[in-house]
Design a protein around this motif. Sequence first.
Motif, mmCIF file in Angstrom:
data_model
loop_
_atom_site.group_PDB
_atom_site.id
_atom_site.type_symbol
_atom_site.label_atom_id
_atom_site.label_comp_id
_atom_site.label_asym_id
_atom_site.label_seq_id
_atom_site.Cartn_x
_atom_site.Cartn_y
_atom_site.Cartn_z
ATOM 1 N N VAL A 190 43.256 3.067 -12.468
ATOM 2 C CA VAL A 190 42.587 1.915 -13.347
ATOM 3 C C VAL A 190 41.799 1.895 -13.085
ATOM 4 N N GLU A 191 40.897 2.921 -11.787
ATOM 5 C CA GLU A 191 39.654 2.757 -11.958
ATOM 6 C C GLU A 191 38.803 3.384 -13.178
ATOM 7 N N LEU A 198 47.671 -6.728 -15.472
ATOM 8 C CA LEU A 198 48.847 -6.702 -15.402
ATOM 9 C C LEU A 198 49.523 -5.557 -14.407
ATOM 10 N N ALA A 199 49.684 -5.753 -13.235
ATOM 11 C CA ALA A 199 50.792 -4.769 -12.515
ATOM 12 C C ALA A 199 52.294 -4.973 -12.317
ATOM 13 N N ALA A 200 52.506 -4.235 -12.164
ATOM 14 C CA ALA A 200 53.810 -3.650 -13.119
ATOM 15 C C ALA A 200 55.281 -4.273 -11.243
ATOM 16 N N SER A 201 53.856 -3.995 -9.980
ATOM 17 C CA SER A 201 54.494 -4.965 -9.819
ATOM 18 C C SER A 201 53.559 -5.365 -8.547
ATOM 19 N N ASP A 202 53.422 -6.126 -7.674
ATOM 20 C CA ASP A 202 52.316 -6.436 -6.625
ATOM 21 C C ASP A 202 51.538 -5.261 -5.863
ATOM 22 N N GLU A 203 52.589 -4.148 -4.844
ATOM 23 C CA GLU A 203 51.792 -3.057 -4.506
ATOM 24 C C GLU A 203 50.611 -2.258 -5.564
ATOM 25 N N MET A 204 50.811 -2.321 -6.598
ATOM 26 C CA MET A 204 50.202 -1.682 -7.697
ATOM 27 C C MET A 204 48.995 -2.510 -8.043
ATOM 28 N N TYR A 214 47.759 -2.506 -18.713
ATOM 29 C CA TYR A 214 49.392 -2.738 -17.854
ATOM 30 C C TYR A 214 49.043 -1.516 -17.248
ATOM 31 N N VAL A 215 49.400 -1.493 -15.633
ATOM 32 C CA VAL A 215 49.675 -0.490 -15.062
ATOM 33 C C VAL A 215 50.775 -0.280 -14.445
ATOM 34 N N GLY A 216 51.418 1.297 -14.925
ATOM 35 C CA GLY A 216 53.167 0.409 -13.901
ATOM 36 C C GLY A 216 53.779 1.679 -14.967
ATOM 37 N N THR A 217 53.430 2.383 -16.308
ATOM 38 C CA THR A 217 54.654 2.524 -16.915
ATOM 39 C C THR A 217 55.388 4.118 -16.075
ATOM 40 N N PRO A 218 56.448 4.522 -16.286
ATOM 41 C CA PRO A 218 57.148 5.582 -15.340
ATOM 42 C C PRO A 218 56.404 6.911 -15.370
ATOM 43 N N VAL A 219 56.939 7.456 -14.417
ATOM 44 C CA VAL A 219 56.148 8.495 -13.707
ATOM 45 C C VAL A 219 57.520 8.923 -13.523
ATOM 46 N N GLY A 220 57.213 10.899 -13.081
ATOM 47 C CA GLY A 220 58.329 11.564 -12.897
ATOM 48 C C GLY A 220 58.915 10.664 -11.073
ATOM 49 N N PRO A 266 47.139 -7.358 -30.154
ATOM 50 C CA PRO A 266 47.071 -5.795 -30.451
ATOM 51 C C PRO A 266 47.458 -4.792 -28.915
ATOM 52 N N VAL A 267 47.966 -3.499 -28.783
ATOM 53 C CA VAL A 267 48.821 -3.128 -27.438
ATOM 54 C C VAL A 267 47.777 -2.184 -27.320
ATOM 55 N N ARG A 268 47.031 -1.830 -26.661
ATOM 56 C CA ARG A 268 46.232 -0.948 -26.591
ATOM 57 C C ARG A 268 46.538 0.404 -25.927
ATOM 58 N N GLU A 269 46.716 1.058 -26.601
ATOM 59 C CA GLU A 269 47.761 2.713 -25.442
ATOM 60 C C GLU A 269 47.066 3.026 -24.931
ATOM 61 N N GLY A 270 45.842 2.839 -24.480
ATOM 62 C CA GLY A 270 44.833 3.624 -23.331
ATOM 63 C C GLY A 270 45.246 2.636 -22.494
ATOM 64 N N TRP A 271 45.648 1.874 -22.469
ATOM 65 C CA TRP A 271 45.064 0.139 -21.238
ATOM 66 C C TRP A 271 46.934 0.708 -20.718
ATOM 67 N N VAL A 272 47.453 1.372 -21.181
ATOM 68 C CA VAL A 272 49.062 1.050 -20.902
ATOM 69 C C VAL A 272 48.608 2.344 -20.310
ATOM 70 N N LEU A 273 48.639 2.023 -18.861
ATOM 71 C CA LEU A 273 49.035 3.332 -17.192
ATOM 72 C C LEU A 273 49.503 3.648 -16.843
ATOM 73 N N ALA A 274 49.662 4.872 -16.691
ATOM 74 C CA ALA A 274 51.037 5.252 -15.956
ATOM 75 C C ALA A 274 51.149 5.283 -13.939
ATOM 76 N N ALA A 275 51.380 4.691 -13.256
ATOM 77 C CA ALA A 275 51.522 5.457 -11.483
ATOM 78 C C ALA A 275 52.661 5.656 -11.025
#
Length: 338
Positions: free
Chosen positions: A230-231, A244-250, A179-185, A210-219
Amino acid sequence: MVTIADVAQRAGVSVATVSRTLHGSAKVDPRTRARVLAAADELSYVASPTAMSLASGRTHVIAVVAPMMSRWFFASIVTAIEQNLRETGYHVMLFSLEAGPGAPGRFRPEFFAKRVDGILWLNVAVTPAEEALLAKLDLPMVCVGTQIGDSPTVLIDDHRAARTAVTHLLSLGHREIAYVGTPVGSIAHMTTPAARVAAFRETLVHAGVPVREGWVLAADWTADGAMEAVEPLLRSDRRPTAVLAASDEMAIGVLGAAARTGLRVPEDLSVMGIDDHSFAGALGLSTVHQDVPAQGRAAAQLLLAAVRNRDTRTPATRIELATHLIPRQTTAPPQAAG
């Protein structure tokens, strides 16, 4: 320079009658109204907005508050709002709050007092102190994407949208999902990111995955930010079969990262987004659709009704627009499951 007195003389009425006509008073006889408007048109008379505001107590300006304007969602919804308001004689004053909640100077009452007739508040979380300041303004307010007090609200169910996206990947047989899109500042003051990542976690847990925490990425919810986030994961020895990206832009950024790492989509990597960005169809991006312009139009109409009624204490109205899955060419069963 043509004055209101010139219009009155041409129409054969008093200055007061011209003023009432131009302010839309219902007390003016229709035949008189037509004569005044014809005279104003013949003389190319343009009423002073300041004078009209002083006379009517209204500015015919609506404040639109957004966390940013550089994202597709906010650009799209503000465009719909502006078009809808312009058709009814109102103008938009845009406030972009890039700083997070409680930041010094982020929100001050003087931004709005006696300058606008109402406020459209777009997906910006507020502190209790900011909510109290908004209440003291006693202005009609409609929120989009977030609830503030008892203000009318237009929104989608972000939790459901993210759950739909995860469920689609699970139904294809994916169990290694990033997953990419957890909140950043820079986006911490938006309400959508937290709801979508929470749904991602809950849906996987409910499915026994299982949720792999290392695969839940901030952006930062940009294509470039998601690609950078994600690269490294896609280059690692253990990589996901789907992102899964939290938005289509991501999601567009994830497609870029896949191309840079030599991964084929969807053969080597499925990519899923949320929103149905205007580019999503052209890119064949699987996504969850939301009707952004419809949200803007609904919010504008709710606010106009409140402004015209001069009633800021109407019972709260909640309009929830539906979302739905659009599977396209960027998702498929993982190779091992296929």
